[in-house]
Design an enzyme around this catalytic site. Structure first.
Site, PDB file in Angstrom:
ATOM      1  N   HIS A  19       1.782  97.397-108.633  1.00 31.00           N
ATOM      2  CA  HIS A  19       2.196  97.948-109.920  1.00 31.00           C
ATOM      3  C   HIS A  19       3.698  98.201-109.983  1.00 31.00           C
ATOM      4  O   HIS A  19       4.271  98.326-111.064  1.00 31.00           O
ATOM      5  CB  HIS A  19       1.428  99.248-110.196  1.00 31.00           C
ATOM      6  CG  HIS A  19       1.188  99.526-111.646  1.00 31.00           C
ATOM      7  ND1 HIS A  19       2.211  99.708-112.558  1.00 31.00           N
ATOM      8  CD2 HIS A  19       0.033  99.675-112.351  1.00 31.00           C
ATOM      9  CE1 HIS A  19       1.694  99.964-113.752  1.00 31.00           C
ATOM     10  NE2 HIS A  19       0.380  99.935-113.660  1.00 31.00           N
ATOM     11  N   ASP A  34      -8.207  82.477-120.387  1.00 28.03           N
ATOM     12  CA  ASP A  34      -9.005  81.244-120.413  1.00 28.03           C
ATOM     13  C   ASP A  34      -8.281  80.167-119.605  1.00 28.03           C
ATOM     14  O   ASP A  34      -7.219  79.693-119.986  1.00 28.03           O
ATOM     15  CB  ASP A  34      -9.194  80.793-121.867  1.00 28.03           C
ATOM     16  CG  ASP A  34     -10.063  79.551-121.997  1.00 28.03           C
ATOM     17  OD1 ASP A  34     -10.446  78.967-120.962  1.00 28.03           O
ATOM     18  OD2 ASP A  34     -10.334  79.154-123.143  1.00 28.03           O
TER      19      ASP A  34
END
Length: 423
Positions: free
Chosen positions: A150, A367
């Site tokens: 992070h 996707d």
């Protein structure tokens, strides 16, 4: 500490896992030190996430390895290595070393994974475990596991990266140009010497995690908030007047804050705090560029006496949370940047919980050429961080996941289940 869970996934039998390979950028990239912002420095933890796809394709692993090499040309810091500097800050040493990547096979089916949004680190970490990984299941399904630090980028930034990676895999141009220059979040010059910030603590001895008081296993559990329950909680919260109706996230945050305070048995005269992740991209003037890659969040700061929080109605806590989020503006962000520059301050953790919202992030749009994921979920949880996300794409059900010391979770679970079952 060992983690337990209440997940519904069966045991994931990974029958074959290849040795990790390094995926390097397809072209030569910047070679040198990539400077991180002061906001980046305040999130020193690792995040692991899994994406479950019902149906994959035969050459999925080769496709995404090839496209990963291409997208790393644009996002070259991800192919580097974090390094410390003498000034107490982290930087990325950009050398093109690459991203560790693992291919694996499982003799399970995707359906046997169960509802992966019910947090289950013991099982789901087998599908990512500190590396990017693609696991093919015997039914033809695929799980893609993503791991990142992070310090380098927040969840919004990694979600954007994954969607760009998907575009490259499908042979499309990037829909947005990446913006990697973090000097846009540089500290004020000259630096003020009297700067303060409510959520950051300059004295590192005060950055102590309440977990450390409990020599117990951390138990991870998830709770589902259905639309009817959220509407009920919002109605209760309206007992105090709001300029705008409270959001689902605000009422969940307030409820969690109250129940954590009760479960930890924080003394009534002590201050209890809730830090909420707030996206600052649109709050800066001018707004951060659309393709900004980095940490574009700060933690809002809500506080009150523990006795008041647990004795007063839910509307009291919701109003505090609502106002704390509302207070996050450019001045608040700049004070965080400047305060860290002056003190190397980190977020205080004493009697404090964190909560972050993933339900609006575009994870469900990722996707790679075989459709969008049926579910996404954290494979592990950061200490003291509570997370909300959608149960499935376009679902109105919100899943809350968190980890607590075992004795604390026992109390929290009882309190939360009683609320969820209340008519």
């Amino acid at each position: 500490m060992e983690a337990a869970c209440n997940g519904t996934a069966k045991k994931v039998a990974v029958v074959e896992k290849h040795e990790p390979v390094l995926i390097r950028p397809a072209e030569k990239t910047f070679d040198g030190l990539y400077l991180l912002s002061n906001l980046d420095q305040t999130y020193p933890f690792f995040v692991e996430t899994v994406f479950a796809y019902r149906k994959g394709i035969a050459n999925a692993a080769e496709m995404i390895k090839e496209s990963l090499a291409k997208i790393l040309v644009e996002f070259y810091p991800l192919a580097g290595r974090l390094s410390g500097r003498g000034n107490g800050k982290m930087v990325v040493r950009c050398s093109g070393e690459g991203v560790p990547f693992v291919e694996a096979l499982s003799n399970n089916t995707i359906e046997e994974l169960g509802d992966i949004t019910r947090v289950d680190p013991v099982k789901l970490r087998k599908l990512v475990y500190n590396k990017d990984e693609i696991t093919s299941f015997r039914c033809g399904g695929i799980v893609v596991g993503i791991a990142w630090n992070h310090v380098v980028v927040d969840a919004k930034g990694i979600a954007d990266f994954l969607n760009f990676w998907g575009e490259i895999t499908r042979g499309l141009p990037l829909s947005v140009d990446p913006y990697l220059d973090r000097s846009i979040l540089s500290p004020t010059q000259p630096l003020p010497t009297d700067i303060t910030h409510p959520a950051l603590v300059g004295n590192q001895s005060q950055v102590k995690n309440i977990y450390l008081q409990f020599q117990e296993p951390i138990v991870c559990q998830s709770f589902c908030f259905e639309p009817k329950k959220l509407s009920q909680l919002k109605q209760i919260a309206k007992e105090d007047k709001f300029a705008a109706p409270p959001t689902s996230f605000e009422v969940i945050s307030a409820l969690v804050w109250i129940m954590r305070t009760k479960a930890y048995n924080i003394e009534p005269h002590k201050t209890t705090k809730l830090l909420t992740a707030v996206d600052i991209r649109s709050k800066m003037k001018p707004a951060l560029p659309g393709g900004f890659f980095g940490n574009g969040i700060v933690m809002s700061y809500a506080e009150c006496m523990a006795g008041d929080l647990v004795q007063k109605p839910l509307s009291f806590a919701v109003k505090i949370v609502h106002e704390s989020i509302k207070e996050v503006n450019e001045d608040y962000v700049r004070s965080a940047i400047d305060y860290h520059e002056l003190t190397r301050g980190q977020y205080g953790m004493e009697n404090t919980g964190w909560i972050s919202k993933w339900s609006r992030l575009p994870f469900y749009d990722v996707d790679f050429g075989w459709g969008k994921p049926q579910q996404i979920a954290p494979a592990s949880l950061v200490d003291n961080l509570d997370l909300t996300l959608s149960q499935v794409k376009d679902s109105d059900n919100i899943i809350l996941s968190l980890g607590l010391p075992e004795s604390v979770m026992n109390i929290f679970h009882e309190l939360m289940q009683a609320e969820l079952e209340r008519k």
